[in-house]
Design a protein around this motif. Structure first.
Motif, PDB file in Angstrom:
ATOM      1  N   GLY A  53      39.543  41.032  36.721  1.00 31.41           N
ATOM      2  CA  GLY A  53      40.651  41.930  36.424  1.00 31.41           C
ATOM      3  C   GLY A  53      40.433  43.384  36.742  1.00 31.41           C
ATOM      4  O   GLY A  53      41.266  44.230  36.388  1.00 31.41           O
ATOM      5  N   ASN A  94      40.529  44.712  39.748  1.00 33.73           N
ATOM      6  CA  ASN A  94      41.554  44.998  40.768  1.00 33.73           C
ATOM      7  C   ASN A  94      41.143  46.085  41.756  1.00 33.73           C
ATOM      8  O   ASN A  94      41.995  46.776  42.319  1.00 33.73           O
ATOM      9  CB  ASN A  94      42.886  45.389  40.114  1.00 33.73           C
ATOM     10  N   TYR A 129      45.648  35.178  49.349  1.00 32.83           N
ATOM     11  CA  TYR A 129      46.616  34.432  48.558  1.00 32.83           C
ATOM     12  C   TYR A 129      45.921  33.288  47.833  1.00 32.83           C
ATOM     13  O   TYR A 129      45.219  32.481  48.456  1.00 32.83           O
ATOM     14  CB  TYR A 129      47.731  33.850  49.436  1.00 32.83           C
ATOM     15  N   SER A 130      46.121  33.239  46.504  1.00 26.28           N
ATOM     16  CA  SER A 130      45.631  32.090  45.742  1.00 26.28           C
ATOM     17  C   SER A 130      46.615  31.703  44.649  1.00 26.28           C
ATOM     18  O   SER A 130      46.261  30.960  43.738  1.00 26.28           O
ATOM     19  CB  SER A 130      44.262  32.407  45.115  1.00 26.28           C
ATOM     20  N   GLY A 131      47.843  32.254  44.720  1.00 28.89           N
ATOM     21  CA  GLY A 131      48.842  31.957  43.711  1.00 28.89           C
ATOM     22  C   GLY A 131      48.858  32.947  42.561  1.00 28.89           C
ATOM     23  O   GLY A 131      49.639  32.791  41.624  1.00 28.89           O
ATOM     24  N   THR A 132      48.005  33.945  42.618  1.00 29.80           N
ATOM     25  CA  THR A 132      47.981  34.987  41.600  1.00 29.80           C
ATOM     26  C   THR A 132      48.126  36.343  42.268  1.00 29.80           C
ATOM     27  O   THR A 132      47.901  36.482  43.468  1.00 29.80           O
ATOM     28  CB  THR A 132      46.674  34.923  40.784  1.00 29.80           C
ATOM     29  N   ASP A 133      48.513  37.364  41.506  1.00 29.04           N
ATOM     30  CA  ASP A 133      48.726  38.683  42.082  1.00 29.04           C
ATOM     31  C   ASP A 133      47.415  39.276  42.610  1.00 29.04           C
ATOM     32  O   ASP A 133      46.411  39.322  41.888  1.00 29.04           O
ATOM     33  CB  ASP A 133      49.318  39.629  41.044  1.00 29.04           C
ATOM     34  N   TYR A 173      46.365  42.632  43.465  1.00 28.77           N
ATOM     35  CA  TYR A 173      46.861  43.997  43.311  1.00 28.77           C
ATOM     36  C   TYR A 173      46.372  44.923  44.422  1.00 28.77           C
ATOM     37  O   TYR A 173      47.110  45.788  44.888  1.00 28.77           O
ATOM     38  CB  TYR A 173      46.448  44.543  41.945  1.00 28.77           C
ATOM     39  N   LEU A 179      41.123  39.215  46.782  1.00 29.34           N
ATOM     40  CA  LEU A 179      40.798  38.250  45.748  1.00 29.34           C
ATOM     41  C   LEU A 179      39.471  37.591  46.115  1.00 29.34           C
ATOM     42  O   LEU A 179      39.147  37.467  47.301  1.00 29.34           O
ATOM     43  CB  LEU A 179      41.886  37.178  45.628  1.00 29.34           C
ATOM     44  N   SER A 236      54.199  39.308  44.397  1.00 20.17           N
ATOM     45  CA  SER A 236      53.871  39.232  42.973  1.00 20.17           C
ATOM     46  C   SER A 236      54.356  37.904  42.424  1.00 20.17           C
ATOM     47  O   SER A 236      55.427  37.417  42.786  1.00 20.17           O
ATOM     48  CB  SER A 236      54.515  40.381  42.201  1.00 20.17           C
ATOM     49  N   PHE A 237      53.559  37.327  41.513  1.00 27.78           N
ATOM     50  CA  PHE A 237      53.883  36.023  40.945  1.00 27.78           C
ATOM     51  C   PHE A 237      54.071  36.090  39.430  1.00 27.78           C
ATOM     52  O   PHE A 237      54.150  35.063  38.767  1.00 27.78           O
ATOM     53  CB  PHE A 237      52.771  35.023  41.277  1.00 27.78           C
ATOM     54  N   ARG A 238      54.140  37.316  38.874  1.00 26.54           N
ATOM     55  CA  ARG A 238      54.200  37.457  37.418  1.00 26.54           C
ATOM     56  C   ARG A 238      55.607  37.294  36.849  1.00 26.54           C
ATOM     57  O   ARG A 238      55.771  37.158  35.634  1.00 26.54           O
ATOM     58  CB  ARG A 238      53.645  38.824  36.995  1.00 26.54           C
TER      59      ARG A 238
END
Length: 783
Positions: free
Chosen positions: A56, A58, A78-82, A84, A88, A188-190
């Motif tokens: 976290g 970022n 890309y892994s399905g989470t943001d 920022y 990742l 964003s995926f949130r």
């Protein structure tokens, strides 16, 4: 629990500080060499770019050619989470782009102006062409990044302020392609409504194989309206090209024209006969002409990646890292020191000459995330280490007010937002003013910008997460503040806003006093005490009474558990902190607070309780369920407040334990989101052995980790020496000399050691002492 016994039990792990294992096998960390104090040193060898990229933090680990550079070149994952900052530790590479931020939250921003190397024929460039990493680990050092893909492609990256270089090596006998997708952004995926959008774009492939164009985008963490970036790309090898456009994954055309524009996705595929080649790309917020100027002047043909990397290292060494020299030889400590210095200088971005919204002779800085996060530790340290850039940033804030009406609390893509609490640019201007920053700053205008924050409610920007008032800029809850002297639940974040508005008004008092505006000074000093109106002496928790709580318009207090802040987010009464934490927040009025809490002894007992494990059942197990949260800014100052009650030894104990337990130089070495370097500056102050009180000239004295020499600019230095102790087990101050004179106060002022330089000579030991018992306590100017 017994204060001394309790602290001793907590400090026992200090001899073996926590070191997180490296969780990402895709990251390569190079070995270190020990420095030589006072000699020419390549400090970049101690910078770990992957610090804070997992758990976290970022952080952005890609290429940044110097402090505040506009181009931040790196891979987007890309892994399905943001992602920022684009990066990742796992996932597929979707592109390599020129624009990123570092240590941000809320939702990703940028990830625009990109290329993606693809092996083999591309039937549809609108489809998902993301590529897994290869078996070789990502490698990063200051000024250079290298990644390998499962397709066999190796990419090396370097950059300048406004341009980037990609060095590609494709497998032999393959078909090398470079995909330029103008619609690419960090998603964003949130589900918070903050995902970026591609609005429109254009691209043209020129006769020499280069390309130019622009993309327009919106949204992201600051809810920005449409903004445009221009680009200019060149290759050093011949290619064939096919321009495309389409909606979603459905092509409208592919290869029939050499240019495309509109609201459809647009881009181009470049195919090469050679397996190895380079690309150079420039960007500008002004025009494609200026983007081409940037790339042609900053990375002319024939420039080598090695020369760019070397130039970047020189930039960081001379402009940032050499600001603190030390005789320390512990490799982990050096890595944390210099990585933290690096991490605090990635953003904001110096966009002077690149402001598309108005012409001005003033400097211009963008990508501010956020003054809510930065005003406690980061901006005071920026003043010390970067006095020229700091003055420029102040001037930029004031110039934004001149042209847009309000100074930013946060800003990105040339747009203010989002403001999480108060108008904290006021705190920063006050801090600069009381510490004598003048230069080219127009303080008449600066003060008027502060008054605008204090007196005029901004129009509501209708954020669905906080629909009650503006969170773009200024003080959205100002009507209650002016009417009642406190903030009712009509407004979200009522209590935390009130605490911050008090500090903001104290900042206005400081500047008004300096400008001899006596009536204003009295008004804002009185208003700075309004946090007291949220103090409910009957609220209780853990056998302590009196906390800041919500209050109704009729004056009645609303029942509130001091150990709960609900969701602690935009729609709650407290933002990212417990009532227990915010009740320690009026740092300009501490002696009133101490009196409210029952006197110095009770204040010490209550303050010490926030560090005891298990006192916060709803807290984080990673922080042993303490009330104190090392991963968020509302708690930043609390470990140092013991100095106000004559217990400097507890300040040292608690702050040192936090620093040694929750910080290290590994990828997971930050206790929370970096918040654009806020975490790094907290630990840097701990290493220095001081802590600033923003808006005041006071610095609270803790204990330095090692001897050091801090370059203050203008030929001035602060020389700090330590003897008789060590940073892990023998860190208590036994005696102190300031500028050669015996010192018995647990604080000093800007003029003592920073205005013209100075010296601090510490004798340290394994046991607490009463070295400051007979000295004056720190000032509390609003008490």
């Amino acid at each position: 629990m017994d204060v001394q016994a309790g602290i001793g039990s907590l400090l026992s792990p200090l001899s073996a500080p926590t070191m997180y294992p490296l969780k990402n096998p895709q990251v390569f960390i190079a070995p270190l060499l020990a420095p030589v104090y006072g000699q020419s040193v390549d400090y970049t060898q101690y910078v770990e770019p992957f610090l804070g990229t997992v758990n976290g933090g970022n952080m952005f680990p890609g290429v940044v050619s110097g402090p505040f550079a506009t181009v931040k070149l790196g891979p987007d994952l890309y892994s399905g989470t943001d992602a920022y900052s684009g990066y990742l530790p796992s996932g597929n590479v979707t592109a390599i782009s020129l624009m990123h931020e570092s240590g941000t939250g809320g939702a990703p921003k940028y990830g625009v102006v990109s290329q993606l190397p693809v092996v083999g024929p591309i039937a549809n460039p609108l489809e998902d062409l993301s590529i897994p990493r290869g078996s070789a680990a990502d490698q990063a050092q200051v000024g250079r990044f290298e990644l390998s893909l499962s397709s066999g492609v190796n990419v090396k990256l370097a950059a300048t302020d406004h341009a980037a270089m990609f060095q590609y090596n494709f497998p032999a006998s393959s078909e090398p392609n470079i995909l330029v997708d103008v619609s690419h952004v960090l998603p964003s995926f949130r589900g918070l409504g903050l995902g970026q959008n591609y609005v429109n774009g254009n691209i043209s492939v020129l006769s020499d194989g280069s390309y130019i164009g622009s993309g327009t985008y919106n949204n992201g963490w600051n809810r920005a309206p449409d903004w445009t970036i221009y680009f200019c790309g060149r290759f050093d090898a011949p290619s064939t090209s096919r321009v495309f456009s389409g909606k979603g994954t459905i092509l409208s055309q592919y290869g029939s024209v050499n240019a495309a524009e509109g609201t459809e996705r647009v881009g181009a595929v470049f195919t090469f006969a050679e397996a190895s080649f380079t690309s150079r790309v420039g960007i500008s917020f002004i025009s494609t002409f200026k983007a081409c100027q940037h790339v042609d002047t900053q990375i002319p043909p024939g420039t080598t990646l090695a020369s760019l990397s070397s130039a970047a290292k020189n930039n960081w060494n001379t402009q940032v890292l050499s600001k603190i020299e030390t005789s320390e030889t512990d490799a982990n400590t050096l890595q944390l020191l210099y990585s933290s210095l690096y991490g605090m200088h990635i953003i904001p971005s110096n966009r002077t000459g690149e402001n598309p919204n108005w012409n001005s002779v003033e400097p211009y800085y963008d990508d501010i995330f956020t003054f809510w996060d930065l005003f406690r530790c980061s901006t005071p340290l920026m003043h010390i280490l970067q006095p020229i850039a700091y003055e420029e940033q102040i001037r930029s804030m004031i110039d934004i007010w001149r042209h847009e009406g309000y100074m930013p609390d946060a800003r990105s893509s040339n747009f203010n937002g989002r403001s999480q609490g108060g108008s904290n640019a006021d705190n920063i201007l006050a801090d600069a003013y009381v510490k004598g920053v003048r230069g080219a700053i127009d303080w008449g205008d600066g003060y008027q910008a502060m008054v605008k924050d204090a007196e005029v409610q901004p129009p509501n920007n209708n954020d669905p997460q906080a629909p009650d008032s503006s969170d773009q800029e200024g003080r959205g809850a100002l009507p209650d503040w002016l009417k009642y002297g406190y903030i009712t639940p009509t407004f979200t974040r009522a209590v935390s806003r009130a605490v911050e508005y008090s500090a903001n008004d104290f900042g206005l008092y400081q500047v008004a006093k300096g400008l001899v505006k006596r009536e204003d000074a009295k008004k804002y000093l009185d208003r700075s005490r309004n946090w007291r109106n949220h103090w409910n002496p009957a609220a209780s928790a853990l056998n302590f009474t009196g906390f800041v709580v919500p209050r109704n318009a009729d004056g009645s207090f609303i029942p509130q558990d001091p150990l709960s802040c609900g969701g602690c987010y935009w729609g709650d009464a407290y933002y990212q902190g417990l009532p227990f934490e915010y009740s320690f927040a009026p740092h300009h009025d501490i002696y009133t607070l101490i009196n409210y809490m029952g006197g110095p002894d009770e204040f010490v007992n209550r303050l010490d309780t926030i560090f005891e494990p298990g006192k916060n059942p709803g807290g984080s197990p990673a922080f042993r369920n303490t009330i104190f949260n090392p991963g968020n800014e509302p708690s930043f100052t609390s470990p140092y407040l013991f100095n106000f009650a004559g217990r400097q030894d507890l300040t040292v104990q608690r702050s040192r334990y936090i620093a040694k337990t929750y910080y290290n130089a590994q990828p997971g070495g930050l206790p929370g989101n970096s918040d654009a370097g806020a975490m790094q500056t907290w630990v840097l102050w701990n290493m220095i052995g001081l802590y600033p009180l923003t808006g005041q000239t006071t610095f609270l004295i803790a204990s330095p980790w090692f001897s050091m020499n801090i370059n203050l600019g203008n030929g001035n230095f602060l020389n700090i020496t330590t003897s008789g102790g060590n940073s892990d087990t023998a860190f208590y101050v036994q005696s102190l000399r300031v500028n050669g004179e015996s010192w018995n106060k647990a604080w000093l002022t800007w003029d003592d050691v920073f205005a013209n330089g100075g010296s601090m000579d510490f004798i340290l030991g394994a046991e607490p002492s009463e070295w400051s018992a007979k000295g004056d306590l720190p000032p509390s100017p609003a008490s």
